[in-house]
Design an enzyme around this catalytic site. Sequence first.
Site, PDB file in Angstrom:
ATOM      1  CD  GLU A 188      -6.396  -0.577   1.816  1.00 12.10           C
ATOM      2  OE1 GLU A 188      -6.761  -0.671   0.634  1.00 12.10           O
ATOM      3  OE2 GLU A 188      -6.284  -1.558   2.569  1.00 12.10           O
ATOM      4  CB  SER A 236     -10.095  -3.217   2.738  1.00 11.39           C
ATOM      5  OG  SER A 236     -10.599  -4.394   2.142  1.00 11.39           O
ATOM      6  NE  ARG A 289      -3.708  -2.371   0.037  1.00  5.90           N
ATOM      7  CZ  ARG A 289      -3.436  -3.517  -0.582  1.00  5.90           C
ATOM      8  NH1 ARG A 289      -2.321  -3.638  -1.289  1.00  5.90           N
ATOM      9  NH2 ARG A 289      -4.270  -4.523  -0.518  1.00  5.90           N
TER      10      ARG A 289
END
Length: 344
Positions: free
Chosen positions: A333, A240, A165
């Site tokens: 996230e 998510s 990420r």
Amino acid sequence: MKIQENIPLSSITTMRLGGPADYVIDIESSDEAVEAIEFAEQKNLPVYFLGTGANSLGLDEGFHGVIIRNHIKGFETISETSDELVVRVGGGEIWDDFVEFVVSKGFSGCEAMSKIPGTVGAAPVQNIGAYGQDISNILESIETFDTLLDEHVEIPAQDCDFSYRHSIFNSGETNGRYFILTCTFRFRKEKLTPPFYNSLQAYLDEHNITDYSPRNIRNAVSEIRANKLPDPAVIASAGSFFKNFILTDAEADAAEKKGIPVYRSATENKVNTGWLLENAGLKGKTFHGFKVSDKAALILINESAKTYADLEKAEAEIAKIVYDKYGFEIKPEPVVIKERELDD
């Protein structure tokens, strides 16, 4: 090029939070992207680059600047043989439409990333991934407009500093510097091989699937996600919400001794934060208007919250519960829409 003023961030992000942005500009070409950036410079306003808003969060105070939304379309096949496909894609294409394009040709590399919401241009920013595949494995290069140099710059994949990420597009001094115009990908005629993540393996076993073709994997992942994940166009969420954990071998050993399952592959050891949330008793619980999904604990659903302040409170309470039980500091996230900070 379409310019709109005083547009609520809640109307252009899937979590549906946030006050007004001074300007929102929709662009459909490289030239329009440059014009939009020049528009912001003329008004001495910061810019923020946005796709569908599926992984972005709006602050209550909004954004005092210009949001530029990427709608650059097009698939251009650079080369195609019986074994390999190279294709350049507009940054405004919907990611899942592109996955279907690749799978329909029988190539592998992105099928496990089926149904991830967002655009192609947003995909490299956080190095999106699922079920063992991620952008770094298939990306060749990115055509960008560099807002610092005011020129077009081609960035090879190896210069993107990809990790979990993470990329140059969301970190450090290059955070928010580049507007992604097109991405070039390389795919091969091959199949995924076990070991698979537990949920994918369970689906394959249940349906007696032993042919791991790109089409079969795409179908499996699509059904898994449809059963677990809310459609952000219908239910307010940001996909998510919490990041998983990548562990060293020693950290993975320690986690397993605590009874925490670790997915191990040749390249990484991963703890599923959804497992931590569920086993901390959070699944289905509501905090300040946000519900931890009772189908997939990584998903945070905005049921009734109106402010980003509510989200901060919910996030902090959830994180404390997980930390007290397991010692893991979970992190969100999605990214917050704000003027880029060079010391991030």
